[in-house]
Write a protein that holds these residues in place. Sequence first.
Motif, PDB file in Angstrom:
ATOM      1  N   GLY A  66     -14.602  -2.255  -4.038  1.00 13.59           N
ATOM      2  CA  GLY A  66     -14.887  -0.842  -4.651  1.00 13.59           C
ATOM      3  C   GLY A  66     -14.577  -1.261  -6.651  1.00 13.59           C
ATOM      4  O   GLY A  66     -14.839   0.158  -6.702  1.00 13.59           O
ATOM      5  N   THR A  67     -13.898  -1.576  -6.398  1.00 14.01           N
ATOM      6  CA  THR A  67     -13.573  -1.321  -8.652  1.00 14.01           C
ATOM      7  C   THR A  67     -14.727  -1.327  -9.313  1.00 14.01           C
ATOM      8  O   THR A  67     -15.198  -1.225 -10.145  1.00 14.01           O
ATOM      9  N   CYS A  74      -8.326  -1.303 -10.035  1.00 14.83           N
ATOM     10  CA  CYS A  74      -8.599  -0.385  -9.240  1.00 14.83           C
ATOM     11  C   CYS A  74      -9.355   0.634  -9.929  1.00 14.83           C
ATOM     12  O   CYS A  74      -9.798   1.421  -9.097  1.00 14.83           O
ATOM     13  N   THR A  75      -8.636   1.447 -11.092  1.00 13.59           N
ATOM     14  CA  THR A  75      -8.702   2.751 -11.757  1.00 13.59           C
ATOM     15  C   THR A  75     -10.033   3.237 -11.350  1.00 13.59           C
ATOM     16  O   THR A  75     -10.253   4.028 -11.159  1.00 13.59           O
ATOM     17  N   PRO A  76     -10.795   2.456 -12.106  1.00 11.99           N
ATOM     18  CA  PRO A  76     -12.162   2.911 -12.457  1.00 11.99           C
ATOM     19  C   PRO A  76     -12.858   3.215 -10.802  1.00 11.99           C
ATOM     20  O   PRO A  76     -13.726   4.414 -10.692  1.00 11.99           O
ATOM     21  N   GLY A  77     -13.062   2.163 -10.194  1.00 14.76           N
ATOM     22  CA  GLY A  77     -13.645   2.060  -8.905  1.00 14.76           C
ATOM     23  C   GLY A  77     -13.293   3.959  -7.717  1.00 14.76           C
ATOM     24  O   GLY A  77     -13.135   4.187  -7.493  1.00 14.76           O
ATOM     25  N   MET A  78     -11.689   3.499  -8.151  1.00 14.14           N
ATOM     26  CA  MET A  78     -11.038   4.942  -7.575  1.00 14.14           C
ATOM     27  C   MET A  78     -11.494   6.187  -8.195  1.00 14.14           C
ATOM     28  O   MET A  78     -11.577   7.052  -7.629  1.00 14.14           O
ATOM     29  N   VAL A  79     -11.200   5.767  -9.102  1.00 14.16           N
ATOM     30  CA  VAL A  79     -11.486   7.845 -10.176  1.00 14.16           C
ATOM     31  C   VAL A  79     -13.080   7.732  -9.490  1.00 14.16           C
ATOM     32  O   VAL A  79     -13.451   9.281  -9.184  1.00 14.16           O
ATOM     33  N   MET A  80     -14.097   7.158  -9.667  1.00 17.44           N
ATOM     34  CA  MET A  80     -15.798   7.539  -9.538  1.00 17.44           C
ATOM     35  C   MET A  80     -15.567   7.827  -8.156  1.00 17.44           C
ATOM     36  O   MET A  80     -16.533   8.515  -7.461  1.00 17.44           O
ATOM     37  N   THR A  81     -14.267   6.852  -7.265  1.00 17.55           N
ATOM     38  CA  THR A  81     -15.056   7.536  -5.899  1.00 17.55           C
ATOM     39  C   THR A  81     -14.018   8.844  -5.357  1.00 17.55           C
ATOM     40  O   THR A  81     -15.151   9.842  -4.619  1.00 17.55           O
ATOM     41  N   SER A  82     -13.689   9.028  -5.951  1.00 22.80           N
ATOM     42  CA  SER A  82     -12.730  10.744  -5.746  1.00 22.80           C
ATOM     43  C   SER A  82     -13.373  11.410  -6.645  1.00 22.80           C
ATOM     44  O   SER A  82     -13.272  12.565  -6.080  1.00 22.80           O
ATOM     45  N   VAL A  83     -13.717  11.102  -7.570  1.00 22.60           N
ATOM     46  CA  VAL A  83     -15.108  12.370  -8.018  1.00 22.60           C
ATOM     47  C   VAL A  83     -15.931  12.689  -7.326  1.00 22.60           C
ATOM     48  O   VAL A  83     -16.231  13.997  -6.770  1.00 22.60           O
ATOM     49  N   ASP A  84     -16.690  11.921  -6.519  1.00 21.97           N
ATOM     50  CA  ASP A  84     -17.573  11.881  -5.635  1.00 21.97           C
ATOM     51  C   ASP A  84     -17.517  12.692  -3.981  1.00 21.97           C
ATOM     52  O   ASP A  84     -17.447  13.842  -3.760  1.00 21.97           O
ATOM     53  N   ALA A 138      -8.799   8.123   4.364  1.00 20.23           N
ATOM     54  CA  ALA A 138     -10.007   7.739   5.337  1.00 20.23           C
ATOM     55  C   ALA A 138     -10.697   7.183   4.236  1.00 20.23           C
ATOM     56  O   ALA A 138     -10.918   5.517   4.085  1.00 20.23           O
ATOM     57  N   GLU A 139     -11.502   7.886   3.015  1.00 20.41           N
ATOM     58  CA  GLU A 139     -12.114   7.682   2.103  1.00 20.41           C
ATOM     59  C   GLU A 139     -11.965   6.967   0.967  1.00 20.41           C
ATOM     60  O   GLU A 139     -12.526   5.920   0.670  1.00 20.41           O
ATOM     61  N   LEU A 140     -11.020   6.102   0.634  1.00 17.63           N
ATOM     62  CA  LEU A 140     -10.526   5.221  -0.096  1.00 17.63           C
ATOM     63  C   LEU A 140     -10.207   4.013   0.342  1.00 17.63           C
ATOM     64  O   LEU A 140      -9.826   3.588   0.131  1.00 17.63           O
ATOM     65  N   GLU A 141     -10.647   3.608   1.962  1.00 20.97           N
ATOM     66  CA  GLU A 141     -10.634   2.375   2.699  1.00 20.97           C
ATOM     67  C   GLU A 141     -11.100   1.528   1.982  1.00 20.97           C
ATOM     68  O   GLU A 141     -11.277   0.684   2.284  1.00 20.97           O
ATOM     69  N   GLY A 142     -12.833   2.693   0.793  1.00 22.87           N
ATOM     70  CA  GLY A 142     -13.031   1.388   0.437  1.00 22.87           C
ATOM     71  C   GLY A 142     -13.221   0.346  -0.831  1.00 22.87           C
ATOM     72  O   GLY A 142     -13.391  -0.335  -1.423  1.00 22.87           O
ATOM     73  N   ASN A 143     -12.051   0.798  -1.127  1.00 22.61           N
ATOM     74  CA  ASN A 143     -11.705   0.754  -2.071  1.00 22.61           C
ATOM     75  C   ASN A 143     -10.270  -0.053  -2.430  1.00 22.61           C
ATOM     76  O   ASN A 143      -8.625   1.149  -1.556  1.00 22.61           O
ATOM     77  N   ILE A 144      -9.529  -1.096  -2.385  1.00 22.05           N
ATOM     78  CA  ILE A 144      -8.504  -1.624  -2.377  1.00 22.05           C
ATOM     79  C   ILE A 144      -7.417  -2.066  -3.950  1.00 22.05           C
ATOM     80  O   ILE A 144      -7.984  -1.832  -4.916  1.00 22.05           O
ATOM     81  N   THR A 187      -0.462  -0.538  -6.414  1.00 19.70           N
ATOM     82  CA  THR A 187       0.166   1.353  -6.407  1.00 19.70           C
ATOM     83  C   THR A 187       0.812   1.797  -5.084  1.00 19.70           C
ATOM     84  O   THR A 187       1.958   3.208  -4.259  1.00 19.70           O
ATOM     85  N   GLY A 188       0.368   0.996  -3.490  1.00 17.97           N
ATOM     86  CA  GLY A 188       0.542   1.337  -2.059  1.00 17.97           C
ATOM     87  C   GLY A 188      -0.226   2.551  -2.200  1.00 17.97           C
ATOM     88  O   GLY A 188       0.630   3.015  -1.208  1.00 17.97           O
ATOM     89  N   TYR A 189      -1.441   2.923  -2.681  1.00 22.10           N
ATOM     90  CA  TYR A 189      -1.882   4.307  -2.371  1.00 22.10           C
ATOM     91  C   TYR A 189      -1.795   5.952  -2.582  1.00 22.10           C
ATOM     92  O   TYR A 189      -1.975   6.677  -2.932  1.00 22.10           O
ATOM     93  N   HIS A 190      -0.119   6.317  -2.160  1.00 17.88           N
ATOM     94  CA  HIS A 190       1.006   7.538  -2.523  1.00 17.88           C
ATOM     95  C   HIS A 190       0.276   8.163  -3.823  1.00 17.88           C
ATOM     96  O   HIS A 190      -0.586   8.896  -3.642  1.00 17.88           O
ATOM     97  N   ASN A 191       0.466   7.546  -4.922  1.00 25.37           N
ATOM     98  CA  ASN A 191       0.016   8.418  -6.019  1.00 25.37           C
ATOM     99  C   ASN A 191      -1.501   8.374  -6.344  1.00 25.37           C
ATOM    100  O   ASN A 191      -1.394   9.267  -7.025  1.00 25.37           O
ATOM    101  N   ILE A 192      -2.415   7.706  -5.546  1.00 31.01           N
ATOM    102  CA  ILE A 192      -3.538   7.352  -5.645  1.00 31.01           C
ATOM    103  C   ILE A 192      -3.741   9.011  -4.976  1.00 31.01           C
ATOM    104  O   ILE A 192      -4.833  10.020  -5.619  1.00 31.01           O
ATOM    105  N   VAL A 193      -3.211   9.019  -3.801  1.00 24.50           N
ATOM    106  CA  VAL A 193      -3.949  10.534  -2.940  1.00 24.50           C
ATOM    107  C   VAL A 193      -3.494  11.567  -3.710  1.00 24.50           C
ATOM    108  O   VAL A 193      -4.070  12.403  -3.688  1.00 24.50           O
TER     109      VAL A 193
END
Length: 162
Positions: A46-47, A102-112, A128-134, A138-144
């Motif tokens: 997902g990057t 991973c941040t650019p892909g995470m941000v773009m996925t999150s905007v959508d 669930a929707e971030l499963e396609g982004n590795i 971070t362990g994902y907590h702060n991303i969520v």
Amino acid sequence: MAKVKMTVNGRQVGSECDDRTLLVHFLRENLGLTGTHVGCDTSQCGTCVVHMDGRSVKSCSILAAQAAGSDIVTIEGLASGGELHPVQAAFKANHGLQCGFCTPGMVMTSVDMIRRHGAALDEATVRAELEGNICRCTGYHNIVQSVLAAAAEMGGAKEAAE
């Protein structure tokens, strides 16, 4: 070789490329937009997520020729007038990144994601929707938390303005 034309970050662009050039490589090598990262080339990490005609896509799974005529938005196209997009600002404020790969892909996925779910967005949906982004850091907590904060700031709007 094919001449590929598309709109990228609001600008009409065109360049020649090999017929088998992936969109991620076209953006990076032909257009110099290196914010879209190459992580795996197999659509797993997902990057490389960008928006194509308003929807998030993994640009390592699309040929540049397939994107011809499309409207593409990359991470470089989110900020407006030097001001971060609300999702970018939320990632910064909530420490939703560490190494940043991973941040650019995470941000773009999150905007959508915010555009599609609006006020219905909750922690379970984000996870669930971030499963396609590795993310390996971070362990994902702060991303969520970043995604939820951005959705709240944007008023749960169905349109995440690009």
